[in-house]
Design a protein around this motif. Structure first.
Motif, PDB file in Angstrom:
ATOM      1  N   GLN A 108      13.065  15.583  59.087  1.00  0.00           N
ATOM      2  CA  GLN A 108      13.932  15.100  58.023  1.00  0.00           C
ATOM      3  C   GLN A 108      14.558  13.787  58.444  1.00  0.00           C
ATOM      4  O   GLN A 108      15.143  13.680  59.521  1.00  0.00           O
ATOM      5  N   LEU A 109      14.407  12.787  57.622  1.00  0.00           N
ATOM      6  CA  LEU A 109      15.031  11.499  57.900  1.00  0.00           C
ATOM      7  C   LEU A 109      16.462  11.505  57.379  1.00  0.00           C
ATOM      8  O   LEU A 109      16.735  12.085  56.329  1.00  0.00           O
ATOM      9  N   PRO A 110      17.374  10.844  58.088  1.00  0.00           N
ATOM     10  CA  PRO A 110      18.724  10.697  57.542  1.00  0.00           C
ATOM     11  C   PRO A 110      18.667   9.933  56.218  1.00  0.00           C
ATOM     12  O   PRO A 110      17.741   9.164  55.972  1.00  0.00           O
ATOM     13  N   LYS A 111      19.664  10.135  55.369  1.00  0.00           N
ATOM     14  CA  LYS A 111      19.680   9.465  54.065  1.00  0.00           C
ATOM     15  C   LYS A 111      19.733   7.948  54.203  1.00  0.00           C
ATOM     16  O   LYS A 111      19.350   7.229  53.300  1.00  0.00           O
ATOM     17  N   SER A 112      20.191   7.461  55.362  1.00  0.00           N
ATOM     18  CA  SER A 112      20.306   6.015  55.560  1.00  0.00           C
ATOM     19  C   SER A 112      19.013   5.378  56.065  1.00  0.00           C
ATOM     20  O   SER A 112      18.980   4.192  56.348  1.00  0.00           O
ATOM     21  N   VAL A 113      17.946   6.167  56.171  1.00  0.00           N
ATOM     22  CA  VAL A 113      16.687   5.662  56.724  1.00  0.00           C
ATOM     23  C   VAL A 113      15.557   5.918  55.738  1.00  0.00           C
ATOM     24  O   VAL A 113      15.472   6.981  55.135  1.00  0.00           O
ATOM     25  N   THR A 114      14.697   4.919  55.579  1.00  0.00           N
ATOM     26  CA  THR A 114      13.520   5.100  54.726  1.00  0.00           C
ATOM     27  C   THR A 114      12.268   4.669  55.482  1.00  0.00           C
ATOM     28  O   THR A 114      12.323   3.879  56.421  1.00  0.00           O
ATOM     29  N   TYR A 115      11.158   5.211  55.050  1.00  0.00           N
ATOM     30  CA  TYR A 115       9.855   4.806  55.561  1.00  0.00           C
ATOM     31  C   TYR A 115       9.031   4.465  54.337  1.00  0.00           C
ATOM     32  O   TYR A 115       8.840   5.303  53.454  1.00  0.00           O
ATOM     33  N   VAL A 116       8.570   3.250  54.270  1.00  0.00           N
ATOM     34  CA  VAL A 116       7.799   2.806  53.115  1.00  0.00           C
ATOM     35  C   VAL A 116       6.330   3.108  53.370  1.00  0.00           C
ATOM     36  O   VAL A 116       5.725   2.575  54.304  1.00  0.00           O
ATOM     37  N   ASN A 117       5.791   3.985  52.555  1.00  0.00           N
ATOM     38  CA  ASN A 117       4.375   4.311  52.645  1.00  0.00           C
ATOM     39  C   ASN A 117       3.640   3.356  51.718  1.00  0.00           C
ATOM     40  O   ASN A 117       3.762   3.448  50.505  1.00  0.00           O
ATOM     41  N   GLU A 118       2.888   2.442  52.293  1.00  0.00           N
ATOM     42  CA  GLU A 118       2.227   1.402  51.507  1.00  0.00           C
ATOM     43  C   GLU A 118       0.811   1.774  51.082  1.00  0.00           C
ATOM     44  O   GLU A 118       0.119   0.972  50.472  1.00  0.00           O
ATOM     45  N   LEU A 119       0.385   2.988  51.397  1.00  0.00           N
ATOM     46  CA  LEU A 119      -0.962   3.392  51.040  1.00  0.00           C
ATOM     47  C   LEU A 119      -1.036   3.793  49.576  1.00  0.00           C
ATOM     48  O   LEU A 119      -0.104   4.374  49.024  1.00  0.00           O
ATOM     49  N   GLU A 120      -2.156   3.480  48.967  1.00  0.00           N
ATOM     50  CA  GLU A 120      -2.429   3.915  47.602  1.00  0.00           C
ATOM     51  C   GLU A 120      -2.806   5.402  47.643  1.00  0.00           C
ATOM     52  O   GLU A 120      -3.217   5.913  48.677  1.00  0.00           O
ATOM     53  N   GLU A 121      -2.693   6.063  46.505  1.00  0.00           N
ATOM     54  CA  GLU A 121      -3.018   7.490  46.440  1.00  0.00           C
ATOM     55  C   GLU A 121      -4.439   7.768  46.935  1.00  0.00           C
ATOM     56  O   GLU A 121      -4.673   8.731  47.659  1.00  0.00           O
ATOM     57  N   SER A 122      -5.394   6.914  46.581  1.00  0.00           N
ATOM     58  CA  SER A 122      -6.779   7.129  47.020  1.00  0.00           C
ATOM     59  C   SER A 122      -6.908   6.993  48.536  1.00  0.00           C
ATOM     60  O   SER A 122      -7.719   7.665  49.162  1.00  0.00           O
ATOM     61  N   GLU A 123      -6.088   6.113  49.135  1.00  0.00           N
ATOM     62  CA  GLU A 123      -6.112   5.949  50.587  1.00  0.00           C
ATOM     63  C   GLU A 123      -5.464   7.136  51.283  1.00  0.00           C
ATOM     64  O   GLU A 123      -5.917   7.563  52.343  1.00  0.00           O
ATOM     65  N   ILE A 124      -4.411   7.684  50.686  1.00  0.00           N
ATOM     66  CA  ILE A 124      -3.737   8.837  51.275  1.00  0.00           C
ATOM     67  C   ILE A 124      -4.704  10.011  51.355  1.00  0.00           C
ATOM     68  O   ILE A 124      -4.722  10.748  52.336  1.00  0.00           O
ATOM     69  N   LYS A 125      -5.543  10.168  50.348  1.00  0.00           N
ATOM     70  CA  LYS A 125      -6.532  11.251  50.373  1.00  0.00           C
ATOM     71  C   LYS A 125      -7.509  11.075  51.534  1.00  0.00           C
ATOM     72  O   LYS A 125      -7.971  12.042  52.107  1.00  0.00           O
ATOM     73  N   LYS A 126      -7.808   9.839  51.911  1.00  0.00           N
ATOM     74  CA  LYS A 126      -8.709   9.587  53.027  1.00  0.00           C
ATOM     75  C   LYS A 126      -8.072   9.933  54.364  1.00  0.00           C
ATOM     76  O   LYS A 126      -8.762  10.195  55.332  1.00  0.00           O
ATOM     77  N   VAL A 127      -6.739   9.901  54.410  1.00  0.00           N
ATOM     78  CA  VAL A 127      -6.032  10.197  55.656  1.00  0.00           C
ATOM     79  C   VAL A 127      -6.228  11.647  56.052  1.00  0.00           C
ATOM     80  O   VAL A 127      -6.330  11.980  57.215  1.00  0.00           O
ATOM     81  N   LYS A 128      -6.284  12.529  55.071  1.00  0.00           N
ATOM     82  CA  LYS A 128      -6.388  13.953  55.353  1.00  0.00           C
ATOM     83  C   LYS A 128      -7.769  14.306  55.880  1.00  0.00           C
ATOM     84  O   LYS A 128      -8.732  13.612  55.638  1.00  0.00           O
ATOM     85  N   GLY A 129      -7.838  15.405  56.605  1.00  0.00           N
ATOM     86  CA  GLY A 129      -9.125  15.889  57.068  1.00  0.00           C
ATOM     87  C   GLY A 129      -9.299  15.791  58.566  1.00  0.00           C
ATOM     88  O   GLY A 129      -8.366  15.470  59.308  1.00  0.00           O
ATOM     89  N   PRO A 130     -10.502  16.053  59.021  1.00  0.00           N
ATOM     90  CA  PRO A 130     -10.737  16.155  60.466  1.00  0.00           C
ATOM     91  C   PRO A 130     -10.591  14.836  61.226  1.00  0.00           C
ATOM     92  O   PRO A 130     -10.413  14.843  62.430  1.00  0.00           O
TER      93      PRO A 130
END
Length: 128
Positions: free
Chosen positions: A84-106
């Motif tokens: 859990q990140l503190p409310k004062s911290v963010t992480y910007v995920n710059e990947l597109e939805e199609s790229e996020i799907k590629k991240v998953k898997g073996p």
């Protein structure tokens, strides 16, 4: 190109605790430190919020996610779920939805490393 040889952090080779400490350090300082195994490269990381949020992953209205850390030099990697990140911290995920799907898997670490090398992953957290 798939890079074989990624080594999951393991209690048997004494990499488990140092790599999990690297996660703790990252979530405390919000800046990647040197790899605790080889000390030759900064760890790389990726933070994601689960698309499925079971009740145990939501606390006080804050969503929890998973942080992946890996070393491009010695190839050790691990992840921590329910972070859990503190409310004062963010992480910007710059990947597109199609790229996020590629991240998953073996080949998740290999895919994440490729996105990192292409500059597609945020290299730091933002403290507001």
């Amino acid at each position: 190109m798939i890079r074989l040889g990624w080594i999951p952090a393991n209690i048997d080779d004494n990499s488990h605790y140092p790599m999990h400490q690297a996660i703790a350090d990252l979530l405390e300082t919000f800046n990647p430190q040197s790899c605790p195994i080889c000390m030759k490269a900064k760890i790389r990381f990726y933070y994601t919020i689960s698309e499925f949020q079971p009740k145990f992953m939501i606390k006080n209205g804050q969503v929890r996610g998973t942080v992946w850390v890996w070393c491009p030099n010695c190839l050790h990697w691990t992840h921590g779920s329910g972070t859990q990140l503190p409310k004062s911290v963010t992480y910007v995920n710059e990947l597109e939805e199609s790229e996020i799907k590629k991240v998953k898997g073996p080949y998740i670490i290999d895919n994440l490393n490729r996105f990192w090398e292409k500059g597609r992953l945020s290299e730091s957290f933002t403290v507001i």
